[in-house]
Design an enzyme around this catalytic site. Structure first.
Site, PDB file in Angstrom:
ATOM      1  NE  ARG A  76      98.890  11.587  48.871  1.00 58.53           N
ATOM      2  CZ  ARG A  76      98.118  12.568  48.428  1.00 58.53           C
ATOM      3  NH1 ARG A  76      98.424  13.812  48.708  1.00 58.53           N
ATOM      4  NH2 ARG A  76      97.057  12.304  47.715  1.00 58.53           N
ATOM      5  CB  SER A 115      95.019  26.020  42.176  1.00 53.21           C
ATOM      6  OG  SER A 115      94.898  26.915  43.262  1.00 53.21           O
ATOM      7  CG  LEU A 136      97.302  30.586  47.750  1.00 53.04           C
ATOM      8  CD1 LEU A 136      95.785  30.456  47.847  1.00 53.04           C
ATOM      9  CD2 LEU A 136      97.707  32.019  47.480  1.00 53.04           C
ATOM     10  N   GLY A 141     104.616  19.080  52.335  1.00 45.83           N
ATOM     11  CA  GLY A 141     104.261  19.869  51.165  1.00 45.83           C
ATOM     12  C   GLY A 141     104.806  19.343  49.849  1.00 45.83           C
ATOM     13  CD  GLU A 142     107.183  14.024  47.607  1.00 49.83           C
ATOM     14  OE1 GLU A 142     107.286  13.318  46.577  1.00 49.83           O
ATOM     15  OE2 GLU A 142     107.453  13.598  48.754  1.00 49.83           O
ATOM     16  NE  ARG A 143      98.091  17.880  47.654  1.00 45.61           N
ATOM     17  CZ  ARG A 143      97.045  18.634  47.346  1.00 45.61           C
ATOM     18  NH1 ARG A 143      96.387  18.422  46.213  1.00 45.61           N
ATOM     19  NH2 ARG A 143      96.626  19.587  48.144  1.00 45.61           N
ATOM     20  NE  ARG A 144     101.315  22.344  50.462  1.00 44.81           N
ATOM     21  CZ  ARG A 144     101.823  22.542  51.676  1.00 44.81           C
ATOM     22  NH1 ARG A 144     102.340  23.714  51.996  1.00 44.81           N
ATOM     23  NH2 ARG A 144     101.822  21.570  52.559  1.00 44.81           N
ATOM     24  CG  ASN A 190     101.491  12.598  54.218  1.00 44.63           C
ATOM     25  OD1 ASN A 190     101.121  12.598  53.050  1.00 44.63           O
ATOM     26  ND2 ASN A 190     102.709  12.960  54.564  1.00 44.63           N
TER      27      ASN A 190
END
Length: 295
Positions: free
Chosen positions: A52, A66, A73, A94-97, A129
């Site tokens: 991504r 959030s 979480l 988990g790069e977005r997190r 992804n």
């Protein structure tokens, strides 16, 4: 050597590849709480092969809000990269997190550390992804392509393992056959995946794509355009012929300049008719202003 690796990956299957990782009903990677540990956020590094490439700022901002309220979480999946300078953890999933956690000014995040080789790391990243609902059409297609071409999985195998239909995987892969200019329009969100699929059968997809964007055509109208269902040069007896590539290119160019739907209809004797469609009086004024300023 490569052939042996690909066959081993194919034999293991995607489900076995994910190990203890499983897919929950929300399409996210689920893990057991006993596998968690906390790592300082500055010890994490992105994966340069991350499938991504686009992370919309508004999406990151929403997730960061959030995280500020509830924390991270779901742990990130990482692998250790050791060097003389010490150990850093490369993000597998988990790069977005991670980006959102940085924006939320967190100092550490929960992770699962796994010893993974390069191929397994990439395959997990691809699967993670693909399972995201907001993944772009081209990013999804490229993920399927890597699973099929690089790792030797069949389209049937990929579809079954990911809960997709065989036709869905095949149709997404076909998007990669479109010219680069059409893919750019799709990547930028100016064309939908439905528009792009309709253009797959066109002789001049790039020309038609620009016309679709300029005129704001629906998917159904795009399908009709590809079939040659729009009026063109009259033949004897009142029949019409499909427009040639030069006419379509000129329509697309004029539509782009005037920001309006343009139709050129050739008639016998060398003349013809140029039609410009406007939405409302304000749009008509804009067209007149553009025509007046032309030199």
């Amino acid at each position: 050597m490569t052939e042996r690796r690909d066959k081993r990956g194919l034999g293991r299957g995607l489900s076995a590849l994910m190990g203890e990782l499983s897919t929950d009903t929300g399409g996210q990677m689920a893990v057991g709480p006993d596998q968690r540990r906390t790592v300082p956020i500055d010890e994490l590094a992105v994966n340069p092969d991350q499938p991504r490439r686009t992370f919309p700022p508004d999406e990151i901002e929403e997730l960061s809000e959030s995280i500020r309220a509830h924390g991270v979480l779901q742990p990130l999946i990482v692998r250790p990269l050791r060097s003389e300078q010490g150990t850093v953890y490369q993000i597998v999933a988990g790069e977005r997190r991670w980006r959102a956690a940085q924006k939320a000014r967190l100092h550490e995040v929960p992770v699962i550390v796994r010893e993974l080789d390069d191929d397994t790391t990439l395959q997990i990243a691809l699967v993670e992804n693909i399972q995201r609902a907001d993944l772009g059409a081209l990013e999804e297609a490229q993920a399927y392509q890597q699973l099929v071409v690089r790792f030797g999985h069949t389209q049937d195998h990929v579809a079954t393992a990911l809960g997709k239909s065989r036709s869905h995987v095949a149709n997404m892969l076909r998007l990669l056959q479109l010219p680069e200019d059409v893919q750019t329009l799709l990547r930028d969100g100016r064309l939908s995946a439905g528009h792009a699929r309709a253009l797959l059968g066109a002789a001049q997809p790039g020309i038609l794509a620009r016309k679709v964007v300029a005129e704001g055509l629906s998917v159904r109208e795009t399908e009709a355009l590809v079939r040659g269902g729009r009026p063109a040069r009259p033949r004897a007896g009142g029949a019409t012929a499909e427009k040639d590539a030069d006419t379509l290119a000129l329509e697309a160019h004029l539509a782009s300049v005037l920001r309006a739907a343009v139709s050129i209809r050739h008639e016998e004797g060398g003349g013809g008719r140029l039609s410009i469609r406007y939405r409302d009086v304000e749009h008509l004024d804009q067209i007149c202003e553009l025509l007046s300023s032309a030199h």
